[in-house]
Motif scaffolding. Structure first.
Motif, PDB file in Angstrom:
ATOM      1  N   ARG B  59      40.372  50.665  39.758  1.00 25.22           N
ATOM      2  CA  ARG B  59      39.628  50.137  40.905  1.00 25.22           C
ATOM      3  C   ARG B  59      38.705  49.005  40.463  1.00 25.22           C
ATOM      4  O   ARG B  59      38.607  47.970  41.134  1.00 25.22           O
ATOM      5  CB  ARG B  59      38.815  51.247  41.571  1.00 25.22           C
ATOM      6  CG  ARG B  59      38.216  50.839  42.903  1.00 25.22           C
ATOM      7  CD  ARG B  59      37.318  51.941  43.461  1.00 25.22           C
ATOM      8  NE  ARG B  59      37.024  51.773  44.874  1.00 25.22           N
ATOM      9  CZ  ARG B  59      36.146  50.913  45.371  1.00 25.22           C
ATOM     10  NH1 ARG B  59      35.482  50.099  44.552  1.00 25.22           N
ATOM     11  NH2 ARG B  59      35.930  50.842  46.678  1.00 25.22           N
ATOM     12  N   ASP B  60      38.066  49.189  39.331  1.00 22.87           N
ATOM     13  CA  ASP B  60      37.163  48.147  38.830  1.00 22.87           C
ATOM     14  C   ASP B  60      37.928  46.850  38.569  1.00 22.87           C
ATOM     15  O   ASP B  60      37.481  45.766  38.925  1.00 22.87           O
ATOM     16  CB  ASP B  60      36.469  48.615  37.549  1.00 22.87           C
ATOM     17  CG  ASP B  60      35.599  49.845  37.798  1.00 22.87           C
ATOM     18  OD1 ASP B  60      35.237  50.079  38.971  1.00 22.87           O
ATOM     19  OD2 ASP B  60      35.297  50.569  36.827  1.00 22.87           O
ATOM     20  N   ARG B  61      39.083  47.001  37.917  1.00 27.51           N
ATOM     21  CA  ARG B  61      39.878  45.803  37.618  1.00 27.51           C
ATOM     22  C   ARG B  61      40.329  45.107  38.886  1.00 27.51           C
ATOM     23  O   ARG B  61      40.293  43.892  38.998  1.00 27.51           O
ATOM     24  CB  ARG B  61      41.110  46.183  36.776  1.00 27.51           C
ATOM     25  CG  ARG B  61      40.847  46.281  35.292  1.00 27.51           C
ATOM     26  CD  ARG B  61      42.134  46.066  34.500  1.00 27.51           C
ATOM     27  NE  ARG B  61      43.224  46.936  34.937  1.00 27.51           N
ATOM     28  CZ  ARG B  61      43.360  48.200  34.561  1.00 27.51           C
ATOM     29  NH1 ARG B  61      42.484  48.731  33.750  1.00 27.51           N
ATOM     30  NH2 ARG B  61      44.383  48.912  34.995  1.00 27.51           N
ATOM     31  N   LEU B  62      40.761  45.931  39.835  1.00 23.78           N
ATOM     32  CA  LEU B  62      41.243  45.358  41.095  1.00 23.78           C
ATOM     33  C   LEU B  62      40.126  44.587  41.788  1.00 23.78           C
ATOM     34  O   LEU B  62      40.308  43.436  42.196  1.00 23.78           O
ATOM     35  CB  LEU B  62      41.776  46.465  42.013  1.00 23.78           C
ATOM     36  CG  LEU B  62      42.124  46.022  43.439  1.00 23.78           C
ATOM     37  CD1 LEU B  62      43.279  45.021  43.425  1.00 23.78           C
ATOM     38  CD2 LEU B  62      42.481  47.225  44.316  1.00 23.78           C
ATOM     39  N   MET B  63      38.964  45.230  41.890  1.00 25.41           N
ATOM     40  CA  MET B  63      37.878  44.564  42.615  1.00 25.41           C
ATOM     41  C   MET B  63      37.407  43.315  41.872  1.00 25.41           C
ATOM     42  O   MET B  63      37.023  42.322  42.493  1.00 25.41           O
ATOM     43  CB  MET B  63      36.714  45.540  42.830  1.00 25.41           C
ATOM     44  CG  MET B  63      37.051  46.728  43.731  1.00 25.41           C
ATOM     45  SD  MET B  63      37.943  46.283  45.235  1.00 25.41           S
ATOM     46  CE  MET B  63      36.677  45.378  46.134  1.00 25.41           C
ATOM     47  N   SER B  64      37.480  43.367  40.560  1.00 27.69           N
ATOM     48  CA  SER B  64      37.121  42.185  39.788  1.00 27.69           C
ATOM     49  C   SER B  64      38.121  41.053  40.046  1.00 27.69           C
ATOM     50  O   SER B  64      37.742  39.891  40.229  1.00 27.69           O
ATOM     51  CB  SER B  64      37.096  42.556  38.297  1.00 27.69           C
ATOM     52  OG  SER B  64      36.995  41.405  37.518  1.00 27.69           O
ATOM     53  N   ALA B  65      39.405  41.422  40.096  1.00 25.48           N
ATOM     54  CA  ALA B  65      40.430  40.410  40.370  1.00 25.48           C
ATOM     55  C   ALA B  65      40.281  39.871  41.790  1.00 25.48           C
ATOM     56  O   ALA B  65      40.454  38.673  42.035  1.00 25.48           O
ATOM     57  CB  ALA B  65      41.828  41.009  40.174  1.00 25.48           C
ATOM     58  N   VAL B  66      39.935  40.760  42.708  1.00 21.89           N
ATOM     59  CA  VAL B  66      39.745  40.327  44.101  1.00 21.89           C
ATOM     60  C   VAL B  66      38.613  39.304  44.185  1.00 21.89           C
ATOM     61  O   VAL B  66      38.716  38.287  44.880  1.00 21.89           O
ATOM     62  CB  VAL B  66      39.443  41.550  45.002  1.00 21.89           C
ATOM     63  CG1 VAL B  66      38.818  41.120  46.321  1.00 21.89           C
ATOM     64  CG2 VAL B  66      40.722  42.340  45.257  1.00 21.89           C
ATOM     65  N   ALA B  67      37.548  39.583  43.441  1.00 19.11           N
ATOM     66  CA  ALA B  67      36.400  38.676  43.485  1.00 19.11           C
ATOM     67  C   ALA B  67      36.762  37.288  42.971  1.00 19.11           C
ATOM     68  O   ALA B  67      36.151  36.293  43.342  1.00 19.11           O
ATOM     69  CB  ALA B  67      35.248  39.263  42.671  1.00 19.11           C
ATOM     70  N   GLN B  68      37.770  37.239  42.119  1.00 16.46           N
ATOM     71  CA  GLN B  68      38.146  35.950  41.537  1.00 16.46           C
ATOM     72  C   GLN B  68      39.354  35.325  42.233  1.00 16.46           C
ATOM     73  O   GLN B  68      39.849  34.289  41.797  1.00 16.46           O
ATOM     74  CB  GLN B  68      38.469  36.128  40.042  1.00 16.46           C
ATOM     75  CG  GLN B  68      37.269  36.561  39.215  1.00 16.46           C
ATOM     76  CD  GLN B  68      37.674  37.019  37.829  1.00 16.46           C
ATOM     77  OE1 GLN B  68      38.775  36.730  37.383  1.00 16.46           O
ATOM     78  NE2 GLN B  68      36.795  37.732  37.163  1.00 16.46           N
ATOM     79  N   THR B  69      39.838  35.973  43.257  1.00 15.81           N
ATOM     80  CA  THR B  69      41.053  35.479  43.902  1.00 15.81           C
ATOM     81  C   THR B  69      40.747  34.987  45.303  1.00 15.81           C
ATOM     82  O   THR B  69      40.236  35.744  46.133  1.00 15.81           O
ATOM     83  CB  THR B  69      42.110  36.605  43.980  1.00 15.81           C
ATOM     84  OG1 THR B  69      42.378  37.067  42.658  1.00 15.81           O
ATOM     85  CG2 THR B  69      43.403  36.087  44.605  1.00 15.81           C
ATOM     86  N   GLU B  70      41.054  33.751  45.528  1.00 15.79           N
ATOM     87  CA  GLU B  70      40.843  33.202  46.865  1.00 15.79           C
ATOM     88  C   GLU B  70      41.958  33.654  47.783  1.00 15.79           C
ATOM     89  O   GLU B  70      43.098  33.817  47.371  1.00 15.79           O
ATOM     90  CB  GLU B  70      40.827  31.674  46.801  1.00 15.79           C
ATOM     91  CG  GLU B  70      39.609  31.134  46.099  1.00 15.79           C
ATOM     92  CD  GLU B  70      39.357  29.682  46.462  1.00 15.79           C
ATOM     93  OE1 GLU B  70      40.087  29.145  47.314  1.00 15.79           O
ATOM     94  OE2 GLU B  70      38.432  29.105  45.875  1.00 15.79           O
ATOM     95  N   GLN B  71      41.578  33.851  49.019  1.00 16.00           N
ATOM     96  CA  GLN B  71      42.587  34.225  50.004  1.00 16.00           C
ATOM     97  C   GLN B  71      43.335  32.985  50.458  1.00 16.00           C
ATOM     98  O   GLN B  71      42.807  31.872  50.434  1.00 16.00           O
ATOM     99  CB  GLN B  71      41.923  34.901  51.203  1.00 16.00           C
ATOM    100  CG  GLN B  71      41.403  36.282  50.872  1.00 16.00           C
ATOM    101  CD  GLN B  71      40.860  36.995  52.091  1.00 16.00           C
ATOM    102  OE1 GLN B  71      39.897  36.549  52.677  1.00 16.00           O
ATOM    103  NE2 GLN B  71      41.489  38.087  52.469  1.00 16.00           N
TER     104      GLN B  71
END
Lengths: 218, 275
Positions: B59-71
């Motif tokens: 979950r941490d990795r996912l949310m970190s990746a989400v924070a760095q990924t533009e929609q």
């Protein structure tokens, strides 16, 4: 999914299941927030569906690390373009697990070593008829629903169950299943088709509830 | 085909079969229903596997990746168009083999339901099919493995091209032949117009293919000529495309001689433009 739900089909289709599939207000709210760029909503959606997604990926990939990669890839892809999911086509849970399945199968096909390890488990096809072990899906699914799915699977003719298991859990193509089981390709196609039809006729009324139960029970 | 639809939902078809189903689905409501029902059943099977708790770090990795990924940016709202505007059938000679453009309203437009899952699959399948030659669509996965290295350079170029289908602002049209088989694609991007042959037959030396642009209430406009050699499945630029090009449809005809006539003789493929 309106056009699909309305499509003609065998007698006795269950409109209730179709309408249940199309609606999960909690999911719809989260999806709408994700469309608006709300990262915490994606976290909430992961909290609802991360467990069934990971469980399925792990079952297919037979490798924790690859299963984690698949789950992350699926959720990140949804974050990147949440419009990929079309609520008109069905429940979010169905869409997500379909995506997890396909990505997991793709991963397995890339990793032949994983595939070899997966064969024995998928081949026996008996896992479904066995009673669920402690800590199995009970937390994520209503006990009744999960039990009925298992019952339906257990009642499938063995050759249909085996064909479906090799394809769905093993990631084998129908042609590969034919080679593995030594039956003609047409027979394999027919077994999978009939197996899915049988399951649908037994589970139909439950499918809508099922789709929304992934997250609701958590 | 309904049986194949279940195989498609299982993700258990060979690449050539998968492509065939993909091209069939937009035209067949009962197969789309079969896919949806099978996916519903199969996801139920996916839900009864032994439960496993994902590690908290995931979950941490996912949310970190989400924070760095533009929609992906929201596509600009489409200008309301009287769609589908009936495109008048150009006055082709009465050749029984021609493909009537007025059939396109029924068959040529890829419905929006395909956009979520289908676009990726189109991209993947097109790359596979195109690279390995569509002379026969019977491409086997094993052959793919063997040929992948040899073809990788071409595959990369092709994949890039097809990936552009998903880029905002790239217009494209999938051109289907008389039997609804997709035989070519047209891509418009940054003033470049590419015709991408997937199944066009090689033209005789004394004939040429002509690409036509079609607008409602107007005669087809010849945009350029091109040749297809044996086993030639690649893309080629055809004519120059102004940024403002706004045809509703493209069509390909085969013409005697080497020049584009003023109106098409025999249309072999056509399709509507999508953005």
């Amino acid at each position: 999914m309106a056009e699909v739900a309305d499509a003609p089909g065998p007698a006795g289709r269950r409109p209730r299941a179709a309408s249940a599939r199309a609606h999960d207000p909690a999911d719809e709210l989260l999806v709408a927030r994700i469309v608006d760029g709300d990262q915490t909503a994606l976290g909430a959606l992961y909290d609802r569906y991360g467990r069934p997604a990971y469980s399925l990926a792990r079952r297919i990939c037979a490798d924790d690390g690859i299963a984690e990669d698949v789950v992350q890839e699926v959720f990140l892809a949804f974050w990147r373009d949440p419009r990929r999911f079309d609520p008109e086509r069905g429940a979010f849970g169905t869409w997500l697990l379909t995506l997890v399945h396909h990505k997991s199968v793709d991963a397995v096909r890339r990793e032949s070593s994983i595939r070899r390890r997966t064969v024995p488990a998928a081949e026996d096809g008996d896992e479904w008829s066995a009673p669920p072990g402690p800590g199995a899906d009970q937390a994520a699914l209503g006990k009744v629903v999960a039990g009925q799915v298992r019952d339906a699977l257990g009642r499938l003719p063995a050759e249909q169950r085996q064909a479906l298991a090799l394809a769905y859990y093993g990631g084998y193509t129908q042609r590969e299943v034919a080679a593995l089981t030594g039956v003609p390709l047409g027979t394999v196609k027919s077994r999978m088709f009939t197996g899915v039809q049988r399951l649908r006729s037994v589970l139909g009324p439950l499918l809508g509830e099922f789709a929304t139960d992934f997250g609701g029970a958590r | 085909m309904t049986q194949q639809a279940v195989g498609w939902a299982l993700h258990a078809l060979e690449p050539d079969e998968e492509m065939a189903v993909l091209l069939h689905l937009p035209h067949c409501a009962s197969c789309r229903a079969a896919v949806a029902e099978a996916e519903s059943v199969l996801s139920a099977l996916g839900g009864v596997v032994a439960a496993a708790e994902p590690p908290p770090a995931l979950r941490d990795r996912l949310m970190s990746a989400v924070a760095q990924t533009e929609q992906r940016p929201v596509p600009a709202p489409r200008v309301e168009q009287p769609e589908p505007t009936p495109v008048p059938v150009p006055s082709y000679p009465s050749d029984g083999r021609r493909h009537r453009l007025d059939e396109e309203d029924r068959a040529g437009r890829r419905p929006s339901w395909l956009s979520s899952r289908g676009r990726k699959l189109v991209a993947a399948s097109l790359a596979v099919v195109a690279v390995l030659s569509v002379g026969g669509l019977a491409v086997r996965a094993t052959q793919l493995e063997q040929q992948r290295d040899a073809e990788s350079a071409q595959a990369e170029g092709l994949s890039e091209l097809i990936a552009r289908l998903d880029e905002p602002g790239t217009k494209h049209a999938m051109l289907a032949g008389a039997d609804n088989t997709m035989v070519a694609a047209v891509l418009l991007d940054s003033g470049e117009r590419q015709v991408y042959s997937l199944g066009l037959e090689a033209n005789p030396h004394d004939h040429t293919y002509v690409l036509w642009g079609i607008k409602p209430d107007a005669a087809p406009v010849p945009l350029g000529t091109f040749d297809v050699a044996t086993a030639d499945q690649g893309s080629r630029p055809v004519g120059a495309a102004p940024q403002t090009e706004d045809f509703a449809q493209y069509a390909i005809s085969i013409e005697p001689g080497r020049e584009a006539p003023s109106s098409p003789t025999e249309v072999v493929a056509s399709g509507q433009v999508e953005v």
